[in-house]
Design a protein around this motif. Structure first.
Motif, PDB file in Angstrom:
ATOM      1  N   ASP A  12     -56.916   8.255   4.474  1.00 41.47           N
ATOM      2  CA  ASP A  12     -57.301   9.724   5.051  1.00 41.47           C
ATOM      3  C   ASP A  12     -56.269  10.730   4.973  1.00 41.47           C
ATOM      4  O   ASP A  12     -55.282  10.633   4.297  1.00 41.47           O
ATOM      5  N   GLU A  13     -56.929  11.888   5.222  1.00 47.29           N
ATOM      6  CA  GLU A  13     -56.261  13.233   4.678  1.00 47.29           C
ATOM      7  C   GLU A  13     -54.889  13.323   5.523  1.00 47.29           C
ATOM      8  O   GLU A  13     -53.959  13.758   4.686  1.00 47.29           O
ATOM      9  N   VAL A  17     -51.564  13.782   3.492  1.00 48.18           N
ATOM     10  CA  VAL A  17     -50.297  14.779   3.701  1.00 48.18           C
ATOM     11  C   VAL A  17     -49.016  14.500   3.980  1.00 48.18           C
ATOM     12  O   VAL A  17     -47.788  14.726   3.507  1.00 48.18           O
ATOM     13  N   ALA A  18     -49.158  13.249   4.881  1.00 43.18           N
ATOM     14  CA  ALA A  18     -47.879  12.767   5.053  1.00 43.18           C
ATOM     15  C   ALA A  18     -47.097  11.979   3.791  1.00 43.18           C
ATOM     16  O   ALA A  18     -45.715  12.184   3.601  1.00 43.18           O
ATOM     17  N   LEU A  23     -42.879  12.533  -0.432  1.00 37.48           N
ATOM     18  CA  LEU A  23     -42.472  12.649  -1.715  1.00 37.48           C
ATOM     19  C   LEU A  23     -41.917  13.950  -2.157  1.00 37.48           C
ATOM     20  O   LEU A  23     -40.780  13.937  -2.893  1.00 37.48           O
ATOM     21  N   LEU A  24     -42.245  15.102  -1.606  1.00 40.33           N
ATOM     22  CA  LEU A  24     -41.463  16.151  -1.816  1.00 40.33           C
ATOM     23  C   LEU A  24     -40.204  16.515  -1.125  1.00 40.33           C
ATOM     24  O   LEU A  24     -39.241  17.186  -1.699  1.00 40.33           O
TER      25      LEU A  24
END
Length: 80
Positions: A12-13, A17-18, A23-24
């Protein structure tokens, strides 16, 4: 890989985002941003911004460009 399902697409969105945020945080260099700027100008003289750049690069160049354009215009009138 053709038959495999994309696990990311199934999230899910908020989970997407999480995951991207995680990762970033682990590798900030992972995200690369590119910006492409395209300008267009038509006419016998450079754009005002380009004129200013020419003058900064070589003082007096704007006057020389204007004189060149005036000479070309005179020649064009003389040919008609």
């Amino acid at each position: 890989m053709r038959g495999e399902r994309n696990a990311f697409a199934l999230l899910d969105e908020s989970s997407k985002v999480a995951l991207i945020t995680q990762l970033l945080e682990q590798d900030p260099g992972l995200l690369r941003v590119a910006q492409v700027v395209q300008k267009s100008h038509s006419g016998p003289l450079p754009s005002p911004e380009d004129f200013a750049d020419y003058e900064r690069a070589l003082v007096g160049s704007c006057e020389r460009i204007l004189k060149m354009a005036e000479r070309q215009q005179e020649v064009a009138y003389d040919l008609n």
